[in-house]
Design an enzyme around this catalytic site. Structure first.
Site, mmCIF file in Angstrom:
data_model
loop_
_atom_site.group_PDB
_atom_site.id
_atom_site.type_symbol
_atom_site.label_atom_id
_atom_site.label_comp_id
_atom_site.label_asym_id
_atom_site.label_seq_id
_atom_site.Cartn_x
_atom_site.Cartn_y
_atom_site.Cartn_z
ATOM 1 N N ASN A 96 0.568 -0.945 0.143
ATOM 2 C CA ASN A 96 0.350 -0.303 0.194
ATOM 3 C C ASN A 96 0.609 1.292 -0.483
ATOM 4 O OD1 ASN A 96 -2.150 1.334 0.248
ATOM 5 N ND2 ASN A 96 -3.113 1.592 2.232
ATOM 6 N N GLU A 384 -4.398 5.927 3.074
ATOM 7 C CA GLU A 384 -4.620 4.633 3.253
ATOM 8 C C GLU A 384 -5.806 4.738 3.171
ATOM 9 O OE1 GLU A 384 -1.441 6.534 3.587
ATOM 10 O OE2 GLU A 384 -0.112 5.853 3.639
ATOM 11 N N HIS A 430 -2.233 3.499 8.854
ATOM 12 C CA HIS A 430 -0.756 3.777 10.758
ATOM 13 C C HIS A 430 -0.632 4.574 11.175
ATOM 14 C CE1 HIS A 430 1.788 6.109 7.597
ATOM 15 N NE2 HIS A 430 0.566 5.917 6.917
ATOM 16 N N LYS A 458 3.602 0.335 9.150
ATOM 17 C CA LYS A 458 3.951 0.847 7.537
ATOM 18 C C LYS A 458 4.868 1.759 7.627
ATOM 19 C CE LYS A 458 0.597 2.987 3.706
ATOM 20 N NZ LYS A 458 1.731 3.736 3.218
#
Ligand SMILES: Nc1ncnc2c1ncn2[C@@H]1O[C@H](COP(=O)(O)OP(=O)(O)OP(=O)(O)O)[C@@H](O)[C@H]1O
Ligand SMILES: Nc1ccn([C@H]2C[C@H](O)[C@@H](COP(=O)(O)O)O2)c(=O)n1
Length: 698
Positions: A96, A384, A430, A458
């Protein structure tokens, strides 16, 4: 890192001390790509080690870069802008990581070769169409393998002779600044050729066995990029330009609309390069300093690795934190933050320049003196997760009133009575996980549950450990599991600790090591040696690491597990001075986020205020059989009868001694696991624990 399903953060009372933060994600992934495209070797210091940098490194390795890691230093031998010719189609998985997907799309489109770029499902929902449009307009060949405008992508080699470099390359700047960054990082591949040129007249021949340099007839001219729409997140472009300059590419900028990569540009490695600590990660600790107070004389949070002169845009979070009342001092590569105004002052901010760090402000707003508004943050919706929705949902779970729109969020502060214990969903983001940890400082003293806390991997795998190293709780939760030998206490306690992310104390091992030290010193567990054995116990050079017990550096894990060592431990544990000597050592295991402790007197003496006490038993026959199996599996031969009589003798001694005898605490819950599997015992204890928690289901 916490790999548990959830992490319960107890109510936090304060924080003070020093933290050293991991390297910046934005700098790390840009440096990795530039080092990979340059020729020669670049030594990168303090690179971030996280999910996003790992996918970038995996991709660069697959492209043929040499990568050697040694501690926090990484040496990258670049491909010099040249791929080995005629390679097979290369599938690259980029998780990601937008900082990998966008720049690699641009670089690989110009490098030649065939690639398939994919990521996690959320990555396939993050737009890339504006970048693909700009590259296609230039003459690159990129196909969508799923939904148009989104990864996954298939890249085919472009014909460099026909790249449309005569006219400016136009790219939208109002959705993600990463599209412009991607072009800036990659286009020197088309400008830096030393082949015959139209502009400079410089030429040279490629080395033997290497594909001709990128560029062809179009090389050697200035390449111009024009931004369409208002460019967002400009500070990230500044990082890009700064790092390009470190790698020899001096981009000319006219306002924020026009960028020129000069003819003949060529990546050249700076040799060594240092990555600053991540300014976005620093935002949580800047906020911590603004919110929390520490012990007298230790009233600040010191952050090492990044200072106010950082090249990262998110360092301007400091200005917002100051506006809310934080006192921030800074020097070369450090920041020191302490609480100023309290409650914090409400803020109304255009946060376009600090989109990532601004999420931290949304949680700080809960502690403010009025509603705070963060504006111009439409980019939150394509990160995200949809961060505007995510923040609004989770802040509401804490009890807050939140208003939001396409590009803003307004958060109302919470009065003491308004705070609710919440299970915070983290959306594999995160930053959601990290900023909601700050809610644990609430005045209502309610704990906060962070679901899927491992998403911090992450950018900041040890975020929670770092937080816990400076934070102090009103009360660190403890689960005690006491019971007779071989009832399964250790097995149960260690697994419950693992599932909750708590520390684990095997108190029996302390008595076992004391017994071993006693034997080695030629002493016995008799009253005349009591003071000497207690002195040994008080100064045990003990270290627990990776499941091993080290005594003065020697691994004694196996030696203390024999039945004879168990008997010695039982004898030594009858000496009151020894028990007193081990008391403080055991209590020091009570650390954030919590502790599971097993032994004989955990619930009665060592942690009498524990939130859950379990007294675990099983029939003597069952226990003898389990221990028999355990020893046989370790290759130790013994008989069931002798084991049973040994364990009954041990039970009798442990239960009848004068100090801290083995017995259930008054408030203990009894669990006879004679007929239960290990899993059933674990489930039972976890259910009892959950019953005591205030959280509603997520
Ligand atoms: N519920 C259970 N059912 C079957 N076997 C179990 C169960 N719980 C534990 N065991 C097994 O029993 C053995 C003894 O367990 P364990 O070492 O955890 O006991 P203990 O109470 O910590 O012993 P000690 O106090 O002597 O250290 C292990 O091999 C473990 O796998
Ligand atoms: N809290 C404790 C833990 C252990 N002991 C003593 C008594 C036991 O027989 C011996 C070994 O313990 P084990 O490793 O089997 O759990 O140590 C104690 O008195 N108090």
């Amino acid at each position: 890192m916490f790999s548990t399903a959830f992490l319960d953060i107890p109510a936090l009372a304060g924080a003070s001390g020093t933290v050293r933060l991991p390297g910046s994600k934005s700098i790390s992934n840009r440096v990795l790509l530039l080092a990979a495209l340059a020729s020669g070797t670049t030594t990168v210091h303090d690179l971030l080690d996280s999910d996003d940098t790992r996918v970038m490194l995996d991709a660069l390795r697959a492209l043929g870069c040499g990568i050697d890691a040694a501690g926090s230093t990484l040496r990258i031998t670049g491909i010099g802008g040249q791929l080995k010719p005629n390679g097979p189609l290369l599938p690259l998985f980029l998780g990601n990581a937008g900082t990998a997907m966008r720049p690699l799309t641009a670089a690989l489109s110009l490098l030649g070769g065939e690639f398939e770029l994919s990521g996690v499902p959320r990555m396939h929902e993050r737009p890339i169409g504006d970048l693909v449009d700009a590259l296609t307009q230039l003459g690159c060949h990129i196909d969508y393998l799923g939904n148009p405008g989104f990864p996954p992508l298939r890249i085919r080699p472009a014909d460099h002779g026909t790249l449309a470099l005569d006219t400016p390359i136009r790219v939208r700047g109002d959705v993600s600044s990463q599209f412009l960054t991607a072009l800036l990082l990659a286009l020197p591949l088309a400008a830096g050729s030393a082949a015959p040129t139209l502009g400079t007249g410089v030429s040279s021949l490629p080395p033997e066995g290497v594909a001709p340099p990128r560029g062809g007839p179009s090389a050697g001219r200035d390449i111009v990029i024009e931004v369409v729409g208002e460019l967002i997140s400009k500070p990230y472009i500044e990082i890009t330009l700064n790092l390009l300059a470190r790698f020899g590419i001096a981009v000319r900028r006219e306002g924020w609309e026009r960028f020129t990569i000069p003819a003949g540009s060529r990546y050249s490695s700076p040799g060594d390069i240092h990555v600053e600590a991540d300014a976005s990660s620093a935002s949580y600790f800047i906020a911590l300093g603004a919110i929390a107070t520490g012990a007298p004389g230790q009233n600040s949070i010191r952050i090492e690795g990044v200072g106010a002169d950082s090249i990262q845009g998110d360092i301007r979070f400091i200005e917002a934190a100051r506006q809310m009342g934080a006192q921030v001092d800074s020097g070369p590569n450090w920041l020191e933050v302490r609480r100023g105004a309290w409650p914090l002052k409400a803020i109304d901010l255009d946060a376009n320049h600090i989109p990532d760090a601004a999420m931290t402000l949304a949680v700080m707003a809960l502690y403010a003196d009025g509603p705070s508004t963060l504006r111009n943050i439409a980019s939150w919706r394509v990160k995200e997760t949809d961060r505007i929705d995510a923040m609004a949902n989770e802040l509401r779970k804490l009890g807050a009133t939140v208003e939001s729109g396409p590009d803003f969020i307004r958060v109302h502060p919470l009065a003491q009575a308004g705070w609710l214990p919440a299970s915070i969903r983290t959306y594999d983001d995160h930053r959601v996980a990290m900023c909601f940890s700050l809610a644990a400082f609430n005045p209502a003293r309610v704990p906060v549950r962070i679901l899927e806390p491992h998403c911090v991997a992450k950018t900041f795998p040890d975020y929670f450990e770092t937080l816990f190293s400076v934070a102090e709780a009103f009360e660190v939760p403890v689960i005690c599991i006491d019971g007779p030998t071989a009832s399964g206490k250790g097995t149960l306690a260690a697994e419950v600790a693992r599932l909750l992310g708590y520390h684990y104390l095997d108190s029996g091992s302390l008595y076992r090591v004391t017994g071993l030290a006693m034997r080695r010193a030629g002493l016995s567990a008799d009253p005349q040696h009591e003071a000497q054995v207690a002195a040994l116990a008080a100064a045990l050079p003990l270290h627990f690491t990776e499941g091993k017990v080290l005594l003065a550096g020697e691994d004694v894990s196996d030696e203390i597990r024999t039945e004879a060592a168990g008997m010695d431990a039982s004898r030594v544990s009858t000496l009151p001075a020894v028990r007193a000597a081990l008391l403080a050592l055991q209590q020091r295991f009570r650390q954030l986020p919590g502790l599971v402790a097993d032994g004989r007197d955990m619930g009665t003496v060592i942690f009498p205020d524990a939130a859950l006490k379990v007294f675990l038993t099983a029939s003597a026959a069952q226990r003898a059989e389990r221990r028999h199996k355990q020893l046989i599996s370790k290759g130790i031969s013994t008989t069931l009868d002798s084991l049973r009589s040994d364990l009954e003798a041990r039970d009798a001694r442990d239960s009848s001694r004068s100090v801290a005898p083995l017995k259930p605490a008054q408030d203990a819950r009894h669990l006879d696991n004679s007929q239960l599997s290990i899993e059933q015992s674990i489930d039972q204890v976890l259910n009892w624990w959950q019953e005591k928690q205030p959280f509603k289901p997520a």
